[in-house]
Write an enzyme that holds these catalytic residues in place. Structure first.
Site, PDB file in Angstrom:
ATOM      1  N   CYS A  24       0.817  -1.217   0.000  1.00 42.02           N
ATOM      2  CA  CYS A  24       0.000   0.000   0.000  1.00 42.02           C
ATOM      3  C   CYS A  24       0.852   1.269   0.000  1.00 42.02           C
ATOM      4  CB  CYS A  24      -0.914  -0.073   1.227  1.00 42.02           C
ATOM      5  SG  CYS A  24      -1.594   1.483   1.772  1.00 42.02           S
ATOM      6  N   CYS A  27       0.183   3.729   2.846  1.00 39.72           N
ATOM      7  CA  CYS A  27       0.709   3.171   4.108  1.00 39.72           C
ATOM      8  C   CYS A  27       2.193   3.511   4.248  1.00 39.72           C
ATOM      9  CB  CYS A  27       0.535   1.651   4.144  1.00 39.72           C
ATOM     10  SG  CYS A  27      -1.177   1.120   4.055  1.00 39.72           S
TER      11      CYS A  27
END
Length: 97
Positions: A24, A27
């Site tokens: 991600c 993230c």
């Protein structure tokens, strides 16, 4: 894992849980922000990182649909939850008890 988690979030120290995934992009953007937050606040906060790919049951239990999702607990109670990247100044305000 769940009982230790329950024990941790019920404590006096506020807990910020970061549901993330290695693949991600947002993230990866959030990770250094959380590191700085931890450095700035020290023992005033605990930050738990939960990889949704390695812990799908935890993600399902907390109804995490997208990553990153942050859930902030104080004394066992969810104070707020938010998905996406949160800038450090805003995050600091959000976790001050």
């Amino acid at each position: 894992m769940m009982s230790k988690f329950q024990e941790l979030i019920k404590g006096e120290t506020p807990v910020l849980v970061d549901f993330y995934a290695d693949w991600c992009g947002p993230c990866k953007t959030l990770a250094p922000i959380l590191d700085t937050l931890k450095t700035d606040l020290g023992n005033k906060i605990k930050i738990l990182k939960i990889n949704v790919d390695k812990n799908p049951k935890a993600a399902a239990a907390y109804n995490v649909r997208g990553v990153p999702t942050l859930i902030f607990y104080h004394r066992g109670e969810i104070k707020w939850r938010k998905s996406g990247v949160i800038p450090l100044p805003e995050l600091k305000k959000m976790v001050s008890i």
